[in-house]
Design an enzyme around this catalytic site. Structure first.
Site, PDB file in Angstrom:
ATOM      1  N   LYS A 285       0.681  -1.148  -0.213  1.00  0.00           N
ATOM      2  CA  LYS A 285       0.064   0.037  -0.037  1.00  0.00           C
ATOM      3  C   LYS A 285       1.084   1.381  -0.015  1.00  0.00           C
ATOM      4  O   LYS A 285       0.717   2.182  -0.717  1.00  0.00           O
ATOM      5  CB  LYS A 285      -0.791   0.117   1.194  1.00  0.00           C
TER       6      LYS A 285
ATOM      7  N   THR B 243     -13.612   2.700  14.734  1.00  0.00           N
ATOM      8  CA  THR B 243     -14.664   2.298  15.475  1.00  0.00           C
ATOM      9  C   THR B 243     -14.398   1.412  16.454  1.00  0.00           C
ATOM     10  O   THR B 243     -14.096   0.088  16.086  1.00  0.00           O
ATOM     11  CB  THR B 243     -15.857   1.902  14.563  1.00  0.00           C
TER      12      THR B 243
ATOM     13  N   LEU C  69     -17.124   9.688   8.229  1.00  0.00           N
ATOM     14  CA  LEU C  69     -17.397   9.966   6.937  1.00  0.00           C
ATOM     15  C   LEU C  69     -17.974   8.655   6.281  1.00  0.00           C
ATOM     16  O   LEU C  69     -18.096   7.587   6.574  1.00  0.00           O
ATOM     17  CB  LEU C  69     -15.911  10.141   6.388  1.00  0.00           C
ATOM     18  N   ARG C  70     -18.361   9.075   5.036  1.00  0.00           N
ATOM     19  CA  ARG C  70     -19.208   7.840   4.126  1.00  0.00           C
ATOM     20  C   ARG C  70     -18.253   7.787   3.042  1.00  0.00           C
ATOM     21  O   ARG C  70     -17.632   8.647   2.269  1.00  0.00           O
ATOM     22  CB  ARG C  70     -20.597   8.219   3.790  1.00  0.00           C
ATOM     23  N   GLU C  71     -18.030   6.362   2.491  1.00  0.00           N
ATOM     24  CA  GLU C  71     -17.297   6.166   1.566  1.00  0.00           C
ATOM     25  C   GLU C  71     -18.141   6.769   0.310  1.00  0.00           C
ATOM     26  O   GLU C  71     -19.230   6.702   0.160  1.00  0.00           O
ATOM     27  CB  GLU C  71     -17.072   4.655   1.349  1.00  0.00           C
TER      28      GLU C  71
ATOM     29  N   PHE D 201     -31.795   7.561   4.108  1.00  0.00           N
ATOM     30  CA  PHE D 201     -31.753   5.912   4.865  1.00  0.00           C
ATOM     31  C   PHE D 201     -33.058   5.385   4.862  1.00  0.00           C
ATOM     32  O   PHE D 201     -33.543   4.633   5.724  1.00  0.00           O
ATOM     33  CB  PHE D 201     -31.177   5.861   6.069  1.00  0.00           C
TER      34      PHE D 201
ATOM     35  N   CYS E 192     -19.062  -1.129   7.395  1.00  0.00           N
ATOM     36  CA  CYS E 192     -19.491  -0.486   8.761  1.00  0.00           C
ATOM     37  C   CYS E 192     -20.816  -1.185   9.469  1.00  0.00           C
ATOM     38  O   CYS E 192     -20.900  -1.592  10.478  1.00  0.00           O
ATOM     39  CB  CYS E 192     -19.355   0.968   8.551  1.00  0.00           C
TER      40      CYS E 192
ATOM     41  N   ARG F 141     -16.881  -5.125   0.977  1.00  0.00           N
ATOM     42  CA  ARG F 141     -16.890  -5.722   2.222  1.00  0.00           C
ATOM     43  C   ARG F 141     -18.428  -5.983   2.918  1.00  0.00           C
ATOM     44  O   ARG F 141     -19.066  -4.950   2.646  1.00  0.00           O
ATOM     45  CB  ARG F 141     -16.346  -5.281   3.509  1.00  0.00           C
TER      46      ARG F 141
HETATM   47  N1  NAD Z   1     -14.634   2.778   6.027  1.00  0.00           N
HETATM   48  C1  NAD Z   1     -15.516   3.550   6.334  1.00  0.00           C
HETATM   49  O1  NAD Z   1     -16.461   4.297   5.753  1.00  0.00           O
HETATM   50  C2  NAD Z   1     -15.241   3.965   7.852  1.00  0.00           C
HETATM   51  C3  NAD Z   1     -16.115   4.970   8.218  1.00  0.00           C
HETATM   52  C4  NAD Z   1     -15.989   5.427   9.760  1.00  0.00           C
HETATM   53  C5  NAD Z   1     -15.387   4.474  10.479  1.00  0.00           C
HETATM   54  N2  NAD Z   1     -14.526   3.505  10.179  1.00  0.00           N
HETATM   55  C6  NAD Z   1     -13.777   2.611  10.950  1.00  0.00           C
HETATM   56  O2  NAD Z   1     -12.240   3.049  10.795  1.00  0.00           O
HETATM   57  C7  NAD Z   1     -11.684   1.995  11.066  1.00  0.00           C
HETATM   58  C8  NAD Z   1     -10.721   2.009   9.829  1.00  0.00           C
HETATM   59  O3  NAD Z   1     -11.728   1.322   8.561  1.00  0.00           O
HETATM   60  P1  NAD Z   1     -11.105   1.204   7.029  1.00  0.00           P
HETATM   61  O4  NAD Z   1     -12.226   1.225   6.319  1.00  0.00           O
HETATM   62  O5  NAD Z   1     -10.521   2.501   6.749  1.00  0.00           O
HETATM   63  O6  NAD Z   1     -10.126   0.015   7.250  1.00  0.00           O
HETATM   64  P2  NAD Z   1      -9.142  -0.566   6.143  1.00  0.00           P
HETATM   65  O7  NAD Z   1      -9.079  -1.914   6.255  1.00  0.00           O
HETATM   66  O8  NAD Z   1      -9.570   0.260   4.920  1.00  0.00           O
HETATM   67  O9  NAD Z   1      -7.833   0.135   6.519  1.00  0.00           O
HETATM   68  C9  NAD Z   1      -7.115  -0.171   7.722  1.00  0.00           C
HETATM   69  C10 NAD Z   1      -5.739  -0.028   7.551  1.00  0.00           C
HETATM   70  O10 NAD Z   1      -4.791  -0.416   8.649  1.00  0.00           O
HETATM   71  C11 NAD Z   1      -3.759  -0.888   8.230  1.00  0.00           C
HETATM   72  N3  NAD Z   1      -2.990  -1.756   9.449  1.00  0.00           N
HETATM   73  C12 NAD Z   1      -3.627  -2.795  10.198  1.00  0.00           C
HETATM   74  N4  NAD Z   1      -2.696  -2.926  11.311  1.00  0.00           N
HETATM   75  C13 NAD Z   1      -1.723  -1.965  11.298  1.00  0.00           C
HETATM   76  C14 NAD Z   1      -0.813  -1.776  12.135  1.00  0.00           C
HETATM   77  N5  NAD Z   1      -0.674  -2.504  13.237  1.00  0.00           N
HETATM   78  N6  NAD Z   1       0.281  -0.674  11.771  1.00  0.00           N
HETATM   79  C15 NAD Z   1      -0.029  -0.064  10.763  1.00  0.00           C
HETATM   80  N7  NAD Z   1      -1.009  -0.365   9.697  1.00  0.00           N
HETATM   81  C16 NAD Z   1      -2.134  -1.253  10.291  1.00  0.00           C
HETATM   82  C17 NAD Z   1      -4.167  -1.909   7.328  1.00  0.00           C
HETATM   83  O11 NAD Z   1      -2.956  -2.339   6.778  1.00  0.00           O
HETATM   84  C18 NAD Z   1      -5.195  -0.974   6.531  1.00  0.00           C
HETATM   85  O12 NAD Z   1      -4.529  -0.554   5.593  1.00  0.00           O
HETATM   86  C19 NAD Z   1     -12.554   0.777  11.290  1.00  0.00           C
HETATM   87  O13 NAD Z   1     -12.577   0.665  12.629  1.00  0.00           O
HETATM   88  C20 NAD Z   1     -13.741   1.088  10.712  1.00  0.00           C
HETATM   89  O14 NAD Z   1     -15.017   0.760  11.360  1.00  0.00           O
HETATM   90  C21 NAD Z   1     -14.760   2.953   8.784  1.00  0.00           C
END
Ligand code: NAD
Length: 435
Positions: free
Chosen positions: A35, A121, A153-155, A253, A264, A331
């Site tokens: 990445k 989260t 945030l929302r994707e 929604f 999420c 996902r």
């Molecule tokens: N995706 C969303 O829309 C969204 C919105 C709000 C909150 N969240 C929350 O935010 C968090 C992250 O979600 P995401 O969708 O960005 O996940 P993601 O899987 O896209 O990203 C997580 C990243 O963390 C990295 N990682 C894992 N362990 C690590 C470590 N020890 N050191 C360094 N990097 C490490 C992974 O390689 C990955 O790139 C989750 O808890 C999720 O519930 C996500």
């Protein structure tokens, strides 16, 4: 200010880039070397509108850089945001191993004050657990703070959401942590006029779970109403419109469909039910939200089976693999629920998605992917619509009808008007509407 973000996924990369955009100096750390290498070549590991341009601009202006080394991140800034994944564990609980790992690694290399901010989260009490972990692994008596700053945030609209949030929630325990976070967010508060809400850590953690679960509940509610509409001869679109104009309800929604998916809602509702159970409260309302979501998918499958009678050897075109438009995230997407079942039933599958194809192909590399919805639907016995991509809504229906073996659509997103379909003599089944 200097800021370190650990975890460079959908949340970490967008948050880091937006912090750089508002003037901070940001180091984004991820332990996934591929990445970080991609990002250094300005290739995006995720799809998010406007992100490539913003990353490039901020790297060139020397406010954004990338690293695989958490120790470097720890040295870079006194504020470290943790945005690693918290995927569902075996029983629906959040898997906290990534967050714990970051806490431990930061503690082991800390030589002066640090503020560790939970952006992921996380369950209530993660703040307490992180505090215990850091204290255990610290080599000497160094001051530190934990804060919670849940992300909303929302994707698909992540950059806009990060730069103009509805509110910023922070859970803090010290004046120093509050001041640091207020300073970081000052430019966003100024440009968006949003409120900066300070509360204790458990309340901030709970605010995130309660918000996501409430939205999932709205979706399950309208899906349940859609089932009654089908039985009673009502139209869910008209009912939802009538409800949504009430300002207390809002139209958001309230779209009936194949059920919520994504990285999420399913995971966060599961985690909230699990947390509530742990605290001794059985959250029956949310358990029903989960049940309705599952039943909505099964009901959709029944519509397909009713139309096909026999699924074996039928060619099924699946339009939409992402869990929603504007993202490549698959996902817990409905597509991942239906595809294995249809393969099991020996259907021949043709797939289309403008963005999520590559990610789906990593899981199902032997399936056939097409470049346009029409190519995908060619010679199909039936079309399944799973994502409301605009390309599907704007399909030329006469052309679609002419290329299909039998013109039939099962629409999980209510994109078309049943009357129009009837006039065109296309068999059409959607959600919560009589046909
Ligand atoms: N995706 C969303 O829309 C969204 C919105 C709000 C909150 N969240 C929350 O935010 C968090 C992250 O979600 P995401 O969708 O960005 O996940 P993601 O899987 O896209 O990203 C997580 C990243 O963390 C990295 N990682 C894992 N362990 C690590 C470590 N020890 N050191 C360094 N990097 C490490 C992974 O390689 C990955 O790139 C989750 O808890 C999720 O519930 C996500």
């Amino acid at each position: 200010m200097k800021i370190t973000i650990v975890g460079t996924g959908y949340v970490g990369l967008v948050t880091g880039t937006c912090f750089a955009e508002i003037g901070h100096e940001v180091l984004c750390v991820d332990n996934d070397t591929s990445k970080i290498e991609m990002l250094r070549r300005f290739e995006m590991p995720i799809y998010e509108k406007d992100l490539p341009e913003l990353v490039k601009k901020n790297v060139h202006e020397k406010r954004l850089q990338f690293s695989t080394c958490i120790e470097e991140g720890n040295r870079f800034s006194e504020v470290i945001f943790v945005a690693v994944g918290t995927p569902p564990g075996y029983k629906g609980e959040a898997n906290m191993s990534y967050v714990e790992n970051v806490g431990r690694r930061v503690a082991e290399t800390m030589d002066s004050y640090r503020l560790l901010v939970e952006k992921s989260t996380v369950p209530i009490n993660t703040g307490e657990q992180l505090k215990r972990t850091i204290s255990k692994y610290l080599s000497s008596d160094i001051d530190f703070d934990i804060a919670s700053n849940p992300e909303f945030l929302r994707e698909g609209t992540a950059i806009e959401d990060a730069l103009n949030p509805d509110r910023i929630v922070v859970g803090i325990e010290s004046v120093r942590a509050a001041e640091l976070l207020r300073k970081i967010y000052a430019p966003i508060i100024e440009r968006s006029g949003c409120e900066f809400l300070e509360m204790n850590i458990a309340s901030a953690e709970l605010t995130k779970h309660a918000s996501n679960s409430f939205l999932a509940m709205k979706i399950s509610f309208i899906n349940a109403v859609s089932r009654i509409c089908e039985l009673a001869g009502a139209d869910i679109q008209q009912v939802a419109h009538g409800m949504g104009l009430d300002k207390r309800i809002s139209p958001n929604f309230l779209n009936a469909g194949v059920g919520y998916g994504g990285s999420c809602f399913p995971k966060d509702v599961d985690a909230f039910v699990h947390i509530a159970d742990q605290y001794g409260y059985s959250f029956e309302l949310l358990k029903e939200v989960q049940r309705i979501n599952q039943s909505q998918r099964e009901h959709f499958m029944q519509k397909l089976q009713r139309e096909l009678w026999v699924t074996q050897d039928k060619t099924i075109a699946i339009l939409g693999l992402a869990f929603k438009p504007g993202t490549d995230d698959i996902r817990q997407a409905p597509s991942l629920y239906f595809v294995p079942q249809l393969l099991e039933a020996k259907a021949k599958l043709k797939l289309w998605d403008p963005i999520a194809k590559a990610k789906f192909d990593e899981i199902h590399p032997t399936l056939n992917y097409y470049d346009t919805p029409i190519e995908c639907a060619t010679d199909a016995d039936i079309v399944l619509i799973l994502t409301d991509w605009p390309e599907i809504k704007s399909m030329d229906l006469d052309r679609l009808k002419s290329v299909m073996k039998c013109p039939a659509i099962i629409d999980g997103r209510n994109l078309f008007d049943p009357k129009e379909m009837k006039n065109k003599k296309i068999s059409y089944y959607s959600i919560g509407r009589t046909h």
